[in-house]
Design an enzyme around this catalytic site. Structure first.
Site, PDB file in Angstrom:
ATOM      1  CG  ASN A   1      -1.689   1.270   1.394  1.00 31.77           C
ATOM      2  OD1 ASN A   1      -1.763   2.082   0.466  1.00 31.77           O
ATOM      3  ND2 ASN A   1      -2.272   1.463   2.570  1.00 31.77           N
TER       4      ASN A   1
ATOM      5  CE  LYS B   1       0.120   3.244   4.745  1.00 30.18           C
ATOM      6  NZ  LYS B   1       0.278   3.338   6.191  1.00 30.18           N
TER       7      LYS B   1
ATOM      8  CG  HIS C   1      -5.473   2.258   5.252  1.00 32.56           C
ATOM      9  ND1 HIS C   1      -4.987   3.165   6.159  1.00 32.56           N
ATOM     10  CD2 HIS C   1      -4.526   1.304   5.108  1.00 32.56           C
ATOM     11  CE1 HIS C   1      -3.781   2.768   6.541  1.00 32.56           C
ATOM     12  NE2 HIS C   1      -3.472   1.652   5.922  1.00 32.56           N
TER      13      HIS C   1
ATOM     14  CD  GLU D   1      -2.449   5.641   6.737  1.00 34.38           C
ATOM     15  OE1 GLU D   1      -2.434   5.651   5.497  1.00 34.38           O
ATOM     16  OE2 GLU D   1      -1.573   5.067   7.421  1.00 34.38           O
TER      17      GLU D   1
ATOM     18  CD  GLU E   1      -3.359  -2.093   7.323  1.00 37.73           C
ATOM     19  OE1 GLU E   1      -2.323  -2.452   6.752  1.00 37.73           O
ATOM     20  OE2 GLU E   1      -3.888  -0.992   7.147  1.00 37.73           O
TER      21      GLU E   1
ATOM     22  N   GLY F   1       3.119   2.301  10.718  1.00 33.65           N
ATOM     23  CA  GLY F   1       4.147   3.314  10.532  1.00 33.65           C
ATOM     24  C   GLY F   1       4.893   3.684  11.802  1.00 33.65           C
TER      25      GLY F   1
ATOM     26  CB  SER G   1       5.605  -1.920  11.919  1.00 29.16           C
ATOM     27  OG  SER G   1       5.303  -0.551  12.159  1.00 29.16           O
TER      28      SER G   1
HETATM   29  P1  13P Z   1       3.409   0.320   7.600  1.00 22.55           P
HETATM   30  O1  13P Z   1       3.806  -1.003   6.997  1.00 22.55           O
HETATM   31  O2  13P Z   1       4.186   1.466   7.101  1.00 22.55           O
HETATM   32  O3  13P Z   1       3.316   0.232   9.100  1.00 22.55           O
HETATM   33  O4  13P Z   1       1.896   0.594   7.082  1.00 22.55           O
HETATM   34  C1  13P Z   1       0.954  -0.396   7.218  1.00 22.55           C
HETATM   35  C2  13P Z   1      -0.251  -0.011   6.454  1.00 22.55           C
HETATM   36  O5  13P Z   1      -0.951   0.932   6.811  1.00 22.55           O
HETATM   37  C3  13P Z   1      -0.572  -0.779   5.246  1.00 22.55           C
HETATM   38  O6  13P Z   1      -1.845  -0.486   4.770  1.00 22.55           O
END
Ligand code: 13P
Length: 251
Positions: free
Chosen positions: A9, A11, A95, A97, A167, A173, A213
């Site tokens: 992903n 982003k 997601h 976010e 997640e 992150g 992560s």
């Molecule tokens: P990270 O792997 O950067 O922690 O992000 C995970 C994520 O949000 C994947 O959709």
């Protein structure tokens, strides 16, 4: 047997040229791997070029969101059929976010999932609790709420094209991964929710990815968990070498 599914992903990252370069490097590193499904979720602007670059490879391309209407006066939105038209086979929906920053709710997730499936796209539906919710002992409640709300009204047949991504928001992150035991516990619980909704056959067949992560040095132990069927990866999916290492988790 559930086929492991490693999906990036990106982003809000990568230009068109960067996306194409990424695939041109990655495809050589993971050529011939057919026992792992591989996908890259990318910004809308990249999708057509990304899909072209993925042609003839074992890499699928997808979007990071979609709208639920097919056309009309919805400025700025992108329909599932347009994502399909750009050569994609999947879309990430719900997601955290999008839930945190863009007002996504279970209701909008549900509409988007139905629209994506109707357009012939695979839907990767994200669920997961915030840190405060985990601290309050509510992780299971939140995950159940996201699954029940997001998948409401789907048929067993439609579930063939649905993937769940667990997640935990506190692990995204942050470098703080859920331990394999924490991941396994929620994944098993999520599967029990699917069983209550759709029955045992669907629950056993549905892939549940872990996200938060995931890195080359922890992917193996996460993938060793009985109910962890893949990974949805942010940071470590931005470089072809680390993403390739994730795809090759069995090596
Ligand atoms: P990270 O792997 O950067 O922690 O992000 C995970 C994520 O949000 C994947 O959709």
């Amino acid at each position: 047997m559930r086929k492991p599914y490693i999906c990036g992903n990106w982003k809000l990252n990568k230009t068109i040229a960067e996306a194409v370069d990424f695939v041109n490097t990655l495809k050589g590193e993971i050529a011939g791997i057919n026992d792992v499904e591989v996908g890259i979720g990318a910004p809308f602007t990249c999708l057509s070029a990304l899909s072209d670059a993925c042609k003839g490879t074992n890499i699928a391309s997808g979007a990071e969101d979609c709208y639920w209407e097919e056309s009309g006066a919805f400025t700025g939105e992108v329909a599932p059929s347009m994502i399909k038209d750009a050569g994609c086979s999947f879309v990430i929906i719900g997601h955290s976010e999008r839930r945190q920053f863009f007002g996504e709710t279970n209701e909008t997730v549900n509409k988007k999932v139905k629209a994506a499936l109707a357009a012939g796209l695979q839907a990767i539906v994200c669920v997961g609790e915030m840190l405060e919710e985990r601290k309050a002992g509510k992780a299971n409640d939140v995950v159940k709420d996201h699954i029940v709300g997001g998948l409401e009204g789907l048929s067993a047949e439609q579930m063939k094209n649905v993937v769940i991504a667990y997640e935990p928001v506190w692990a995204i992150g942050t470098g703080e991964t859920a331990t394999p035991a924490q991941a396994q516990e929620i994944h098993a619980f999520a599967r029990s929710v699917l069983k209550d909704m759709f029955g045992e056959v669907v629950a056993e067949a549905t892939r549940i990815q872990y996200g938060g992560s995931v890195k080359p040095d922890n992917v193996k132990e996460l993938m060793a968990c009985a109910d962890v069927d893949g990974a949805l990866v942010g940071g470590a999916a931005l470089k072809p070498d680390s993403f390739a290492a994730l795809v090759k988790f069995k090596a």
